[in-house]
Enzyme design. Structure first.
Site, short mmCIF file in Angstrom:
data_model
loop_
_atom_site.label_atom_id
_atom_site.label_comp_id
_atom_site.label_asym_id
_atom_site.label_seq_id
_atom_site.Cartn_x
_atom_site.Cartn_y
_atom_site.Cartn_z
CG HIS A 110 35.75 0.31 23.14
ND1 HIS A 110 35.52 -0.86 23.81
CD2 HIS A 110 36.92 0.14 22.47
CE1 HIS A 110 36.51 -1.71 23.54
NE2 HIS A 110 37.36 -1.11 22.73
CE1 TYR A 114 28.70 2.48 21.19
CE2 TYR A 114 30.21 3.62 19.72
CZ TYR A 114 29.96 2.99 20.93
OH TYR A 114 30.94 2.90 21.87
NE ARG A 154 31.79 1.60 26.43
CZ ARG A 154 31.39 1.41 25.17
NH1 ARG A 154 31.55 0.27 24.57
NH2 ARG A 154 30.82 2.39 24.49
C1 LIG Z 1 40.86 -10.90 18.61
C2 LIG Z 1 40.43 -9.48 18.61
N1 LIG Z 1 39.47 -9.07 17.76
C3 LIG Z 1 39.07 -7.78 17.75
C4 LIG Z 1 39.65 -6.86 18.59
C5 LIG Z 1 39.17 -5.42 18.59
N2 LIG Z 1 38.44 -5.16 19.82
C6 LIG Z 1 39.01 -4.50 20.85
S1 LIG Z 1 37.96 -4.34 22.14
C7 LIG Z 1 36.72 -5.13 21.33
C8 LIG Z 1 35.37 -5.32 21.96
C9 LIG Z 1 35.39 -6.21 23.17
O1 LIG Z 1 34.14 -6.16 23.78
P1 LIG Z 1 33.88 -6.84 25.18
O2 LIG Z 1 34.52 -8.18 25.22
O3 LIG Z 1 32.42 -6.78 25.43
O4 LIG Z 1 34.67 -5.92 26.23
P2 LIG Z 1 34.39 -4.40 26.64
O5 LIG Z 1 35.30 -3.55 25.78
O6 LIG Z 1 32.98 -4.10 26.45
O7 LIG Z 1 34.83 -4.29 28.07
C10 LIG Z 1 37.14 -5.52 20.05
C11 LIG Z 1 36.28 -6.21 19.07
C12 LIG Z 1 40.67 -7.31 19.47
N3 LIG Z 1 41.27 -6.49 20.32
N4 LIG Z 1 41.05 -8.61 19.45
#
Ligand SMILES: Cc1ncc(C[n+]2csc(CCOP(=O)(O)OP(=O)(O)O)c2C)c(N)n1
Ligand SMILES: [Mg+2]
Length: 369
Positions: free
Chosen positions: A271, A280, A267
């Protein structure tokens, strides 16, 4: 006690070396016709993949600009991940269902979803409704991992109806740490659901690195325990992502069940537009991945096989410019959507409780007006 205790599992049937067809310097890595992932892509397909990646990146810039100018509530950039999502979605049929997470702009564009439709979701003026069902695309899934289960359900429905469509679930590395994802993977394997799990391992789940998310050697290794094939692929190599996903889709279509694909990518941006990744992760790490940029690599490859030309670049640039303008025109100063529309799509027949809530919201909004 009779019998012997089995040795701990030390080797597993997972392709651990990521599949790669084009090296980071743009040279082909596979010449053997015995390579199951080798493909003879026609020049127009090669050019189309390039165009899709570049347009995705250019639009991504426009989305970020619009957010910075206060026109979008939030945006999650996919910069750096274009090869993974274009390769994975380009090999599907238009009748195959896609279940996105939220970063799959390129996959949406390939399905003919307009930048304005995507922008409306990020503007926060439209809740996403039923997704883009006319294009066989499920809603953007902000609750992490939940859509893996929906993808398996849709795949099982297709299986029971005797259709030969497959579903593709885009999950993040972080999503695979969720219970929902494990349930989806297990269920899919048990019922041989025609579902492909494409995990975009972009190394981070917001500020949590992959190394803090699992003790397994890789995400793909988990496939062994679920009882399905697992494969790692260079997620910055669009041709490899295409080849690996099309093999998995073919297996699913032929009744061979699901596959867990782990695409290794990065990425490049924050985020979301609300995040500051300098808090971080190191500049060094970002620089290392910038050197493996999927578009630069693929352009070099296309030049070496005589597919890239000034004309192609001009055509791609013109399409990007047109789509960016279309997006901006649609978003800037757009009318508010009717928020009460959200009540209409929860159930087939609206319940009395929801009617009451809808009326309450209408009354409150009337007071604000
Ligand atoms: C059930 C849930 N828990 C926590 C969150 C908060 N949250 C939003 S994005 C994220 C990280 C997701 O990471 P990843 O699956 O690796 O996707 P990326 O953003 O890296 O594309 C989190 C923990 C959420 N949206 N839904
Ligand atoms: Mg991630």
């Amino acid at each position: 006690m009779a019998g012997s205790v089995s040795a701990p599992l030390t080797s597993v049937d997972v392709e651990m070396e990521p599949v790669q067809l084009v090296a980071p310097d743009g040279t082909p890595t596979t010449t053997s016709t015995a390579d199951p992932y080798r493909r003879d892509f026609p020049p127009e397909t090669l050019a189309w993949l390039y165009e899709s990646m570049v347009v995705t990146r250019d639009l991504d810039v426009e989305f970020v600009n619009l957010q910075r100018q206060g026109e979008l509530a939030l945006f999650a950039s996919c910069r750096g991940q274009e090869a993974a999502q274009i390769g994975a979605s380009a090999c599907l049929r238009k009748t195959d269902w896609m279940f996105p997470q939220y970063r799959e702009i390129g996959a949406f564009l390939l399905r003919g979803i307009t930048p304005a439709q995507i922008g409306a979701v990020w503007r926060g003026k439209w809740h996403g409704g039923l997704g883009f069902t006319d294009k066989c695309v499920a809603p953007i899934a902000i609750p992490i991992g939940t859509h893996g289960l929906h993808a398996v359900g849709a795949a099982m429905a297709a299986q029971r109806l005797g259709e030969d469509s497959v579903t593709l679930a885009f999950l993040g590395d972080g999503a695979t740490s969720e219970g929902d994802a494990h349930e989806a993977l297990n269920f899919a394997a048990v019922f041989k659901a025609p579902c492909v799990f494409f995990v975009t391992n972009n190394q981070w789940a917001i500020s949590v690195p992959v190394s803090h998310q699992m003790a397994a050697p890789s995400i793909a290794h988990r496939a062994v325990a679920y009882g399905m094939p697992g494969v790692r692929v260079d997620g910055n190599d669009v041709l490899a992502c295409f080849a690996v996903t099309s093999e998995a889709a073919k297996r699913a279509r032929d009744g061979g069940g699901p596959t867990l694909i782990e695409a290794l990518t990065y990425r490049m941006g924050p985020h979301t537009t609300s995040d500051d990744p300098t808090r971080y992760r190191s500049d060094d790490e970002v620089a290392q991945w910038a050197a493996r940029d999927p578009i630069t690599r693929y352009r070099t490859y296309l030049q070496s096989v005589g597919v890239w030309s000034d004309r192609l670049e001009e055509r791609v640039g013109a399409r990007s410019k047109r789509l960016r303008a279309e997006l901006r025109d649609a978003i800037v100063g757009a009318e508010d959507f009717d928020v009460t529309e959200m009540f209409d799509t929860v159930y087939h027949d609206i319940t009395p409780d929801l009617v009451a809530q809808r009326e309450q919201l209408r009354a409150e909004r009337a007071k604000e007006a």
